[in-house]
Design a protein around this motif. Structure first.
Motif: not given
Length: 101
Positions: A71-83, A85-88, A93-96
């Motif tokens: 769930r934390d990884l999904v949250e991080e992925g959701d936050r990265s959308i629209g962020a 490019v470096e944050q995306q 990389n964290k999810i991978a």
């Protein structure tokens, strides 16, 4: 992605949740080309969990910990959308590199 995240937050941490999540993420992978890598990585992570624990008994504390990490990884992925490019890229990389168990 927000819909997928919200759906996950309302689910039980069982194997069926991971299977449904994987299917939903793969559908999004096919329809949202801009974030395809994010959906594919999350689907693969769910798939790894499914493969490891299908038909296997799993201690409740291990399942809970894996679900919380997921769930934390999904949250991080959701936050990265629209962020930026470096944050995306950092989120991808964290999810991978993530291990659920």
């Amino acid at each position: 992605m927000t819909e997928l995240r919200d759906w996950l937050n309302g689910q039980h941490p069982g194997l069926r949740t991971y299977k449904s999540f994987r299917d939903k993420a793969l559908e999004l992978c096919a329809t949202d080309a801009e974030h395809r890598a994010l959906y594919r990585l999350l689907a693969n992570l769910a798939g790894h969990y499914i493969t490891a624990f299908d038909e296997e008994p799993l201690p409740t504390d291990v399942a809970k910990h894996a679900y919380d990490v997921f769930r934390d990884l999904v949250e991080e992925g959701d936050r990265s959308i629209g962020a930026p490019v470096e944050q995306q890229l950092a989120a991808l990389n964290k999810i991978a590199a993530a291990e659920l168990f």
